[in-house]
Write a protein that holds these residues in place. Structure first.
Motif, PDB file in Angstrom:
ATOM      1  N   TYR A 214      26.011  52.447  43.548  1.00  0.00           N
ATOM      2  CA  TYR A 214      26.810  51.836  42.489  1.00  0.00           C
ATOM      3  C   TYR A 214      26.155  52.038  41.121  1.00  0.00           C
ATOM      4  O   TYR A 214      26.846  52.222  40.114  1.00  0.00           O
ATOM      5  CB  TYR A 214      26.997  50.344  42.762  1.00  0.00           C
ATOM      6  CG  TYR A 214      27.685  50.052  44.076  1.00  0.00           C
ATOM      7  CD1 TYR A 214      28.737  50.846  44.514  1.00  0.00           C
ATOM      8  CD2 TYR A 214      27.284  48.991  44.886  1.00  0.00           C
ATOM      9  CE1 TYR A 214      29.370  50.591  45.717  1.00  0.00           C
ATOM     10  CE2 TYR A 214      27.911  48.723  46.089  1.00  0.00           C
ATOM     11  CZ  TYR A 214      28.947  49.527  46.502  1.00  0.00           C
ATOM     12  OH  TYR A 214      29.571  49.266  47.691  1.00  0.00           O
ATOM     13  N   GLY A 217      27.072  55.415  40.026  1.00  0.00           N
ATOM     14  CA  GLY A 217      28.428  55.403  39.482  1.00  0.00           C
ATOM     15  C   GLY A 217      28.466  54.865  38.063  1.00  0.00           C
ATOM     16  O   GLY A 217      29.181  55.404  37.205  1.00  0.00           O
ATOM     17  N   PHE A 218      27.695  53.819  37.821  1.00  0.00           N
ATOM     18  CA  PHE A 218      27.638  53.262  36.464  1.00  0.00           C
ATOM     19  C   PHE A 218      27.067  54.281  35.482  1.00  0.00           C
ATOM     20  O   PHE A 218      27.607  54.482  34.389  1.00  0.00           O
ATOM     21  CB  PHE A 218      26.793  51.990  36.472  1.00  0.00           C
ATOM     22  CG  PHE A 218      26.528  51.441  35.104  1.00  0.00           C
ATOM     23  CD1 PHE A 218      27.503  50.744  34.417  1.00  0.00           C
ATOM     24  CD2 PHE A 218      25.303  51.634  34.485  1.00  0.00           C
ATOM     25  CE1 PHE A 218      27.267  50.248  33.145  1.00  0.00           C
ATOM     26  CE2 PHE A 218      25.060  51.147  33.222  1.00  0.00           C
ATOM     27  CZ  PHE A 218      26.049  50.451  32.550  1.00  0.00           C
ATOM     28  N   SER A 258      32.007  50.065  38.837  1.00  0.00           N
ATOM     29  CA  SER A 258      30.665  50.246  39.408  1.00  0.00           C
ATOM     30  C   SER A 258      29.801  49.026  39.134  1.00  0.00           C
ATOM     31  O   SER A 258      29.019  48.598  39.993  1.00  0.00           O
ATOM     32  CB  SER A 258      30.013  51.502  38.821  1.00  0.00           C
ATOM     33  OG  SER A 258      30.756  52.659  39.122  1.00  0.00           O
ATOM     34  N   TYR A 262      28.074  46.845  41.906  1.00  0.00           N
ATOM     35  CA  TYR A 262      26.620  46.719  41.772  1.00  0.00           C
ATOM     36  C   TYR A 262      26.210  45.247  41.746  1.00  0.00           C
ATOM     37  O   TYR A 262      25.262  44.834  42.412  1.00  0.00           O
ATOM     38  CB  TYR A 262      26.173  47.418  40.492  1.00  0.00           C
ATOM     39  CG  TYR A 262      24.724  47.212  40.121  1.00  0.00           C
ATOM     40  CD1 TYR A 262      23.744  48.099  40.546  1.00  0.00           C
ATOM     41  CD2 TYR A 262      24.333  46.137  39.330  1.00  0.00           C
ATOM     42  CE1 TYR A 262      22.410  47.915  40.196  1.00  0.00           C
ATOM     43  CE2 TYR A 262      23.016  45.940  38.984  1.00  0.00           C
ATOM     44  CZ  TYR A 262      22.057  46.835  39.415  1.00  0.00           C
ATOM     45  OH  TYR A 262      20.745  46.636  39.081  1.00  0.00           O
TER      46      TYR A 262
END
Length: 637
Positions: A214, A217-218, A258, A262
């Motif tokens: 995650y 992804g961020f 994300s 997260y």
């Protein structure tokens, strides 16, 4: 003749000075000049005016700018900017007009050609990169400094996004230095993000912990968003497809989704805070609906929606991190520090784009500063999370080891109790059996003392029944899983009733018994079981007191600790320290069993009942022959 024309131009400019800003004088030795305050602004609400109309028909409608950074927010109007340059003192040096805000949709410069006309340069992030006069992420225009005297320039700005301008004038040296410093800083920025992206991707592959996925992804969303707003995407990745720049808002949805996943994983919301976990699930549903809607909304409405979701994300996750931290989840401290600063900077950036806050030179770089802050702090937070989970794992292992040891100790104690119980039962059963055998032998002799024989039989029978019933009662109390119901009780009245029941015994032995329990005392207990405990305590006190002795029942309240102590004091034979240690053990009897009527279970049962009522039971004695005190502690009602 040339000097006359130049003088005439100056006179004409001075004559219309209320309508024109003062010309910017270019000088050799000046590396950079801010020209925002030297510009005049005209707003075309219908976006239909031509350059000739702006120069002539609407020239009087220009208004002087009052800031070096021009912020028009989201607008459908076309913005015209007018400024004048005087290059007489630069001796043909190269000078450049640089618009540093790289995400303007359409920017058109009208530069004088020296023949009374204008050269047109059309650039913008919705136009192919190859149309730019210089290969640069910003909009750079080479100025003709060979033209003498004040020269008028016009800028036409259009866009569906926020219209923010930061125009500058640079000479060749200033442009190189500006480009060098900016490229170096942005290179460090993107290099840091890419390194962290690769590092966390490798951690995910190695550890299989989705929190790192995650985070990747961020970081991906951050990189995509910044490539758009920095102009590097159009410069290096999609120079012939400027349409992609219209979808910079995709980065905000990637970051927000994300971040939600997260946060659920990092803060362990499903395990520790299920209510907040459900809240984030609803947020993800809202985010998904907004994402789908953005594809159907034309700009700038899609921009407005993504900005609104960004502001909502700011508020939600700042509150979430702070709340979880305050509820005792220590690992959230760096999370709060990371997101609070980052989201505050994004909040300011969004308000700057909306025109709510002044758009300054540093505003376009706020996402970069915030992203770097997050990378550093969340890297520390992930390390802190690992340390926290490792400490938690060790603590769980220690607790498991401790519980195992306690379980083994309980098993050993049960084995000891079983052995003690078997020895006790064998002894106790043997005594009544001997009595019955003796009675049988007496009866076989034909002795006339049948009354004594049957008395011995009945005594043995009562003894056997007492052993069985008392043992069953003790094991039932010890094994019950649900604590007894408690309510408000007044011990003084319970003691008073027990004394009336024991009145005959007290009178026959000429004992003195004082009930000094406060009538106002109220405790939380199960009244039948409290009565049983007090009855056991009084029976022991009366049994072990000498004739004409004294027994006293007292109470003492500790308001701060919210409990009361009831003490039953006698002046009988007392107990030794060794006896005090074992007095609450099952089947322990003080003295020889052959001379005691009890079974060694009354005090053990009393302690079990007290502990199941959240109370305590203990005994004190100065020594043998010096009296005995049994204390009962219960919570106040």
């Amino acid at each position: 003749m040339l000097k006359f024309r130049q003088l005439l131009m100056v006179v004409l400019l001075l004559a219309v000075s209320p309508l024109w800003a003062m010309p910017v004088l270019l000088k050799s030795g000046d590396d950079a000049i801010r020209i925002g305050e030297h510009m005049d602004v005209l707003v075309d609400p219908e976006s239909k005016w031509t350059l000739d109309q702006v120069r002539n028909q609407f020239a009087s409608r220009f208004n002087a700018s009052d800031s070096d950074e021009l912020n028009f927010g989201f607008t459908d109007s076309t913005i015209w900017l007018r400024f004048s340059l005087d290059a007489r003192q630069v001796a043909g040096d190269s000078w450049f007009l640089v618009e540093r805000y790289p995400i303007l949709d359409k920017l058109t410069l009208y530069a004088p050609d020296g023949k009374g006309g204008f050269l047109t340069y059309k650039v913008g992030d919705t136009r192919p990169f190859g149309q730019r006069p210089m290969n640069h992420r910003a909009f750079v225009f080479d100025l003709n400094t060979k033209l003498k005297g004040p020269q008028a320039y016009f800028l036409k700005v259009q866009g569906k996004g926020a219209l923010n301008l930061m125009p500058m004038l640079y000479d060749a040296k200033g442009l190189v230095e500006y480009t060098y410093v900016e490229q170096m800083l942005l290179g460090l920025f993107y290099g840091s993000l890419i390194i962290m992206l690769i590092y966390n991707a490798l951690l995910f592959v190695s550890l299989r912990d989705r929190v790192y996925l995650y985070f990747v992804g961020f970081l991906t969303g951050i990189i995509y968003f910044n490539l758009n707003v920095n102009g590097f995407g159009l410069q290096y990745l999609w120079p012939d497809t400027p349409k992609i720049n219209e979808y910079f808002w995709l980065g905000t949805y990637v970051c927000s989704s994300s971040l939600a996943m997260y946060s659920r994983r990092f803060l362990q919301l499903a395990e520790r805070f299920p209510r907040y976990d459900r809240l984030l699930k609803h947020f993800l549903m809202l985010l998904g609906g907004s994402f789908v809607l953005s594809w159907f909304l034309p700009p700038p409405w899609s921009y407005h929606l993504s900005t609104l979701m960004t502001l909502f994300t700011v508020v939600l996750f700042s509150w979430l991190g702070w709340t979880v931290w305050r509820q005792g989840f220590r690992v959230a401290r760096l999370y709060v520090l990371a997101w609070s600063v980052f989201l505050l900077l994004i909040f300011i950036f969004a308000l700057g784009n909306l025109g709510t806050l002044p758009f300054t030179t540093i505003t376009p770089y706020l996402p970069h500063i915030g992203a770097l802050w997050v990378v550093v702090m969340l890297s520390l937070a992930l390390g802190d999370r690992i340390r926290f989970l490792e400490h938690e794992r060790k603590q769980l292992a220690q607790d498991a080891q401790h519980n195992l040891e306690m379980h083994l100790a309980d098993i050993e104690q049960m084995n000891r109790d079983k052995s003690t119980f078997l020895q006790y039962i064998s002894h106790e059963l043997n005594t009544p059996i001997n009595w019955i055998g003796a009675a049988d032998s007496l009866g076989s002799d034909g002795d006339s003392k049948d009354v004594d024989v049957w008395a011995m039989v009945r005594k043995g029978q009562r003894r056997l029944i007492g052993i069985v019933s008392t043992s069953l009662r003790y094991f039932d109390l010890s094994d019950r899983e649900q604590a007894p119901l408690v309510s408000s009780c007044q011990p003084m009245w319970i003691v008073d009733a027990l004394l009336r029941e024991q009145a005959a015994t007290i009178e026959s032995r000429n004992l003195t018994l004082r009930n000094r329990v406060s009538p106002n005392l109220q405790v939380r207990a199960n009244e039948p079981e409290l009565r049983e405990v007090l009855s056991i305590a009084l029976d022991n006190a009366l049994r072990f007191s000498a004739d004409k002795g004294e027994v006293e029942v007292t109470s003492q309240v500790d308001v701060n600790a919210a409990h009361a102590d009831i003490g039953i004091h006698d002046h009988g034979r007392g107990a030794s320290p060794e006896q005090l240690e074992r007095i609450f053990e099952p089947f322990f009897v003080m003295g020889s069993r052959h001379h005691e009527d009890g079974f060694g279970l009354s005090l053990a049962m009393a302690r079990v009942m007290m502990e199941q009522m959240d109370g305590q039971l203990w005994a004190e004695s100065p020594g043998l022959g010096q009296g005995f005190t049994l204390y009962i502690r219960l919570p106040l009602a």
